[in-house]
Design an enzyme around this catalytic site. Structure first.
Site, short mmCIF file in Angstrom:
data_model
loop_
_atom_site.label_atom_id
_atom_site.label_comp_id
_atom_site.label_asym_id
_atom_site.label_seq_id
_atom_site.Cartn_x
_atom_site.Cartn_y
_atom_site.Cartn_z
CB SER A 66 -0.95 -0.06 1.20
OG SER A 66 -1.79 1.04 1.24
CD GLU A 368 -9.26 3.36 8.54
OE1 GLU A 368 -9.07 2.95 9.68
OE2 GLU A 368 -8.48 3.14 7.60
CB ALA A 369 -9.63 10.78 9.01
CG ASN A 370 -6.72 6.36 6.27
OD1 ASN A 370 -7.66 6.01 5.56
ND2 ASN A 370 -6.16 5.55 7.15
NE ARG A 495 -5.53 2.98 17.00
CZ ARG A 495 -4.75 2.84 15.92
NH1 ARG A 495 -4.17 3.88 15.34
NH2 ARG A 495 -4.55 1.64 15.41
N PRO A 496 -2.09 2.29 20.52
CG PRO A 496 -2.14 0.08 21.28
CD PRO A 496 -2.85 1.40 21.41
N GLY A 498 -1.40 -0.42 14.86
CA GLY A 498 -1.47 -1.83 14.48
C GLY A 498 -0.47 -2.16 13.38
CB THR A 499 0.50 -0.73 10.38
OG1 THR A 499 0.45 0.69 10.62
CG2 THR A 499 -0.88 -1.20 10.00
#
Ligand code: NG1
Ligand code: ZN
Length: 550
Positions: A66, A368-370, A495-496, A498-499
Site C-alpha cells: 500500500s 477512515e479520515a485517511n 492508541r498503539p 497496528g502497523t
C-alpha cells in the site's frame, strides 16, 4: 497426505524462513520485501486451503504494501465475498508463518484436518500485485505456495489495484459481471447524463489525479476512458520518473497536510491523491492565497451520505443511512453529521471494523479520515432501490431511483476503492454543481496534529470506547483529560498502532498552534506513563509565554 507433505517440504527448502516473529495484522503481513518470500509462499498455501474450506469458491491473494515505502512489500488474503479474510483465520495465518521450516507440512495437515478438507477438494486463488519491483518475484512465491495444495489452481491478474482484485473475487463468486472498468464507467455515464450541468455552473469534470507513482496512475487513465466525456482526469506522479509513495500519494498528503511538492497546482484546482495500491483517496486544493485545503475521508463521507439521502427522499424511499467513522474523524465533521441528523457510529481503527459496523445500517457509508472507505447497501436497500427504479417511467434521463440504482452499482462493496470513490464524489459534486471550494466551505475542520511516540512495548496501552479512552496504564487517561481541559475545543486520544511499532497521538483544538501544543504535551504524557524509550518528546514552552512582557 504423504505426497502433499513431500511437495511442501520441497517448497519450504526453496523459501526458507527468516528470523523473527510475524503477525497477520490489519494490513496482512507487511515487511521489508527481502523477508517476504517465505511469508508469501506460506500465504499461497493458506489461500489454497481457505478456498477448499470455502467449498471451492475463489479466494484472493494481493501482493502489496500500500502506502509503505517501495522497499517494503506485503500480502493479504481476500475472502470469497470480496472482503478481508475472516478474522478467525488471522491467528491461523500467523501460526503458519511462524512455525519452523520442518513443521510447515504438519501445520498444513493440521488445518486440513481441522476444517475437514481432503486432497480431492478443489479450489482457486486469484492473485494480484502492485507495481513494486519485488512484486514480480513474490508472485512466483505465491503461485508456488498454491501449487503445494492438490487440486487448487491459481490465476494471475497481473498488476492491478487492491480493490480491483477484491472486486474480481466478489464478482466471480456472485456470478456478476467481472468487467470492472465497464461496470464503473457505464454506470457513471448513466448517472452523469441525468445530472446536466447548467451554464455558468461551478462544477466541471476536470480533476487532477496524483497516482502516488503506483498502480493507481494506470487506473486513473483507464477510468478516464471508461467515463467518457463526463470526466476529464489528468494524472501526475504516474510512475514514469518518480518513486512509489515518495513525496506523493494519499498518505503523504493526509499526514503532512500538504500537496505533493513536485508540481505547480493552479489556484482552486480540484485535485486528489490515491495511495500506492489505489484503495484510498483524499481530495485537496490550493486556494488563490496559496493556502492548502484538505478534503479527506471525513468530508467525502458527509458528501456521499447527503447525496444518497437526497436521492432517497426524492424517490420517496425510506431507508436508514448511517456514517461510520473512527476516533480520527475530525470533530467538526462529526458535528456536521449530528446537525444534519445523520446517524453516526464510531469503531476502532482498521477498515475491517468499519466495514463490519456499516452493515448495521440499511445503507452504510464508512470512511477512515485517511480516505479508505466505501458504501455498503443491505439486501433490503438493494431490493427497494431496484424495485423503485423499475417502477420509474422510462425516459432519456433517469429519475432519482434510477440515479440511485446506478450510483449503487459504482460502489465497490468489497473494500475501499480510489476509482469508485472518485466517481461517487464527482457525481455528488456534479449534482450540487459545486466547485471544490463550495464543498470545502460546508464544514470548517478543527486544526489537528498526529504524532508518534516510541515506547518499550506499545502493547502496555489498552483502550476502550472505540479507542477514545485509555484504560491502562491507569495514570495515563487522567493525565490526558487534565491536559485536554486546558484547550478550547480540545480533544485528544492515544492508541498503539497496528502497523508500526509506535503509539499514535491525535489532538485537535481551536487553532493549529494549540492543537500542536496539546499533541506535544500528550506525547510527553505517553512517554512518561507508558514506558517511553529513547529521546523524550520535547515539552513545549507554555502557550503565550512569549507574549507576557512586564
Ligand atoms: P495504524 O498503524 O494501526 O494506525 C494505519 C491507519 C489505519 C489503517 C491501517 C491499515 C491511521 C491513523 N491509521 O493503522 O487507518 O489504514 O494503517 O493500513 O491512519
Ligand atoms: Zn492502500
Amino acid at each position: 497426505m504423504a505426497e502433499e507433505g513431500h511437495s511442501i517440504d520441497g517448497l519450504v527448502q526453496g523459501y526458507p524462513k527468516k528470523d523473527g516473529t510475524f503477525e497477520y495484522g490489519t494490513a496482512g503481513f507487511r515487511k521489508d520485501a527481502e523477508v517476504m518470500d517465505f511469508i508469501v509462499m506460506r500465504m499461497g498455501l493458506l489461500a489454497a486451503l481457505r478456498s477448499k474450506v470455502c467449498g471451492g469458491e475463489v479466494v484472493g491473494l494481493v501482493i502489496t504494501a500500500s502506502h509503505n515505502p517501495v522497499k517494503d512489500n506485503g500480502v493479504k488474503l481476500v475472502d470469497p465475498d470480496g472482503g478481508m479474510m475472516a478474522e478467525a483465520w488471522e491467528e491461523i495465518a500467523t501460526h503458519l508463518v511462524n512455525v519452523n521450516d520442518g513443521d510447515v507440512a504438519g501445520a498444513v495437515g493440521d488445518i486440513a484436518k481441522r476444517f475437514n478438507v481432503d486432497d480431492a477438494a478443489t479450489g482457486c486463488v486469484y492473485i494480484g500485485r502492485d507495481t513494486r519491483p519485488s512484486s514480480d518475484r513474490l508472485l512466483q512465491a505465491a503461485m508456488q505456495g498454491v501449487s503445494g495444495i492438490p487440486n487448487v489452481s491459481s490465476q494471475d491478474f497481473g498488476v492491478v489495484s487492491t480493490p480491483h482484485l477484491h472486486f474480481l473475487v466478489r464478482a466471480h463468486n456472485l456470478k456478476q459481471s467481472s468487467d470492472y472498468w465497464n461496470v464503473i464507467g457505464e454506470n457513471y455515464q448513466l448517472v452523469a447524463k441525468s445530472l446536466p450541468i447548467s451554464d455558468g455552473s461551478a462544477y466541471t469534470g476536470d480533476v487532477l489525479v496524483d497516482g502516488a507513482n503506483g498502480v493507481g496512475a494506470g487506473c486513473a487513465v483507464q477510468l478516464n476512458k471508461a467515463c467518457g466525456d463526463y470526466l476529464n482526469l489528468s494524472v501526475i506522479n504516474d510512475g514514469t520518473t518518480g518513486v512509489l509513495n515518495l513525496d506523493c500519494g494519499a498518505d503523504y498528503v493526509k499526514s503532512n497536510q500538504r500537496e505533493p511538492p513536485n508540481h505547480e497546482f493552479l489556484p482552486n484546482q480540484r485535485c486528489c491523491s490515491f495511495d500506492g495500491d489505489a484503495d484510498r483517496i483524499v481530495y485537496f486544493s490550493k486556494d488563490g492565497d496559496n493556502v492548502f485545503h484538505l478534503l479527506d475521508g471525513d468530508k467525502i463521507a458527509v458528501l456521499i451520505a447527503e447525496f444518497i439521502m437526497e436521492l432517497l427522499e426524492a424517490a420517496s424511499l425510506h431507508l436508514n443511512v448511517g456514517v461510520v467513522q473512527t476516533a480520527y474523524a475530525n470533530g467538526a465533521a462529526t458535528n456536521v453529521l449530528e446537525e444534519r441528523k445523520i446517524p453516526i457510529a464510531c469503531t476502532s481503527t482498521g477498515v475491517k471494523h468499519l466495514h463490519h459496523k456499516a452493515k448495521d445500517f440499511e445503507i452504510g457509508v464508512y470512511f477512515e479520515a485517511n480516505g479508505h472507505g466505501t458504501v455498503l447497501y443491505s439486501d433490503k436497500a438493494t431490493k427497494m432501490i431496484t424495485d423503485a427504479k423499475a417502477a420509474e417511467s422510462e425516459t432519456d434521463s433517469l429519475g432519482p431511483a434510477g440515479q440511485l440504482y446506478h450510483y449503487m452499482q459504482i460502489s465497490n462493496q468489497a473494500v475501499g476503492d480510489s476509482c469508485a470513490d472518485l466517481c461517487m464524489v464527482e457525481l455528488a459534486l456534479r449534482k450540487k454543481q459545486w466547485s471544490v471550494q463550495d464543498w470545502d466551505g460546508q464544514c470548517k475542520f478543527l486544526p489537528n496534529r498526529m504524532l508518534k511516540v516510541k515506547v518499550a512495548d506499545r502493547r502496555v496501552i489498552k483502550t476502550t470506547n472505540a479507542e477514545r479512552q485509555v484504560t491502562e496504564p491507569s495514570d495515563l487517561q487522567p493525565a490526558i483529560d487534565s491536559l485536554v481541559a486546558e484547550y478550547e475545543q480540545g480533544r485528544s486520544f492515544v492508541r498503539p498502532s497496528g502497523t508500526e511499532d509506535v503509539v499514535r497521538v491525535y489532538a485537535e483544538a481551536n487553532t493549529q498552534v494549540t492543537a500542536d501544543h496539546l499533541a506535544a504535551r500528550v506525547a510527553c504524557a505517553v512517554f512518561d506513563n507508558a514506558g517511553g524509550s529513547g529521546q523524550r518528546p520535547q515539552e513545549p514552552s507554555p502557550l503565550g509565554a512569549k507574549r507576557v512582557k512586564h
